[in-house]
Design an enzyme around this catalytic site. Structure first.
Site: not given
Length: 358
Positions: A47, A191
């Site tokens: 991320s 993510d």
């Protein structure tokens, strides 16, 4: 004589809290007087950590052996561009019978990534890189690996800006990312924090493979053509400590802060799916990060050669723990937290620099 170490950097996810690892890395670069790309043999990120990891390994257009960005430059990525990245969607939409609740428009994030990363590709990074994501159609982790991008670019090479977009597509925050490789294969990604918000175990697994290839080739090359390039989520992770192999590694794992936001039982017991949507992401990401941290302490224990695993992280008050709060006052608060963390860990950072330059 101290053993030559394979040096690994692992960077957690955490949205705007990427200010924290960027600040710590800036302190390491300043003290070592070298860029991160020269200090580590492998960098992994999830991320926001994946964005930082990718940015630190982009070669400079004028000098291909040097990085385009310093850690300080990527700190500015958050402090200057945070408001553009986390641009709220106005109102809620209804699609069929489902309430659509992605909170932020992905346009701003994509534009900022395009400006910073341009046409940089995974196969061209300065050092081995791993960035995590999760394929929601195949229902398995997908790891972007520069090693595979070099050996099989048709299937495994992507623009770094697309990788950064995919690894940071947190459910309820941003829409999933849709990528296609040169062969036209489709990847629907979210993510990497849903499976490995702290990517240290993923990084260790890749380091094992890189060292295996190095030994196999007499240390001649890390990036060689592999028979099987579709490894995403398929290989088992080292589960037992091996003191002899542990002595080969030195890992620095940097978190984005553990939020102190409580979720009281009396309040949450009546929550439904909609109310739980955002809190459960926070809980899952923080929980998995701590599990991986605890496991890495077991995999890379201290040895006669010194420490092989160092984790730098802190606790964050609930007022500053929101991963998407890019308001100026919160950015200033996160900078203050990061600066304090650097001061509190001065001895550890000194030790890290010594090990990295040994």
């Amino acid at each position: 004589m101290e053993k030559k170490l394979f040096r690994i950097l692992s960077l957690d996810g955490g949205g705007i809290r990427g200010i924290i690892p960027a600040t710590i890395l800036s302190a390491i670069e300043e003290k070592a007087k070298k860029p991160i790309s020269e200090l580590f043999d492998l960098v992994a990120g999830t991320s926001t950590g994946g964005i930082i990891a990718s940015g630190l390994l982009i070669p400079d257009a004028e000098n291909a052996n040097q990085p385009k960005y310093s850690a300080g430059n990527l700190l500015e990525f958050y402090t200057k561009e945070g408001a553009r990245i986390f641009k709220k969607r106005l109102g809620l939409r209804v699609r069929g019978s489902n309430l659509v609740n992605e909170t932020y428009l992905h346009d701003g994030l994509e534009q900022v990534l395009k400006e910073y990363f341009a046409q940089s590709e995974l196969k061209d990074v300065l050092k081995p890189l791993v960035v995590t994501s999760y394929d929601i159609e195949r229902r398995m982790p997908f790891y972007f690996k520069s090693r595979l991008a070099k050996s099989n670019p048709q299937s495994e090479n992507f623009l770094l800006r697309d990788i950064a977009r995919a690894t940071s597509a947190a459910p309820t925050y941003f829409e999933p990312a849709l990528l296609k490789n040169a062969k036209g294969d489709r990847l629907a990604l979210v993510d990497g924090g849903v499976c490995a918000n702290n990517p240290s175990i993923v990084a260790h697994s890749e380091a094992e493979e890189l060292l295996r290839i190095l030994r196999q080739n007499g240390n001649s090359a890390i990036h060689t053509k592999e028979t099987d390039t579709r490894e995403h989520g398929a290989k088992s992770i080292t589960a037992e400590p091996n003191p002899e192999r542990a002595a080969d590694y030195f890992m620095v794992s940097i978190g984005t802060g553990n939020g102190l936001q409580p979720y009281p039982y009396d309040k949450t017991k009546g929550w439904g799916a909609l109310t739980w949507a955002t809190p459960v992401i926070d809980i899952l990401m923080q929980g998995s990060a701590e599990v991986n941290h605890n496991h890495m302490q077991y995999i890379l224990p201290d040895s006669p050669f010194g420490r092989h695993y160092i984790r730098i992280n802190t606790m964050i008050d609930k007022d500053n723990s929101d991963m998407a709060n890019a308001k100026p006052e919160n950015i200033r608060a996160l900078q203050a937290i990061a600066d304090r963390l650097v001061r509190e860990n001065e001895d550890r950072i000194e030790y890290v620099c010594k090990k990295l330059m040994a």
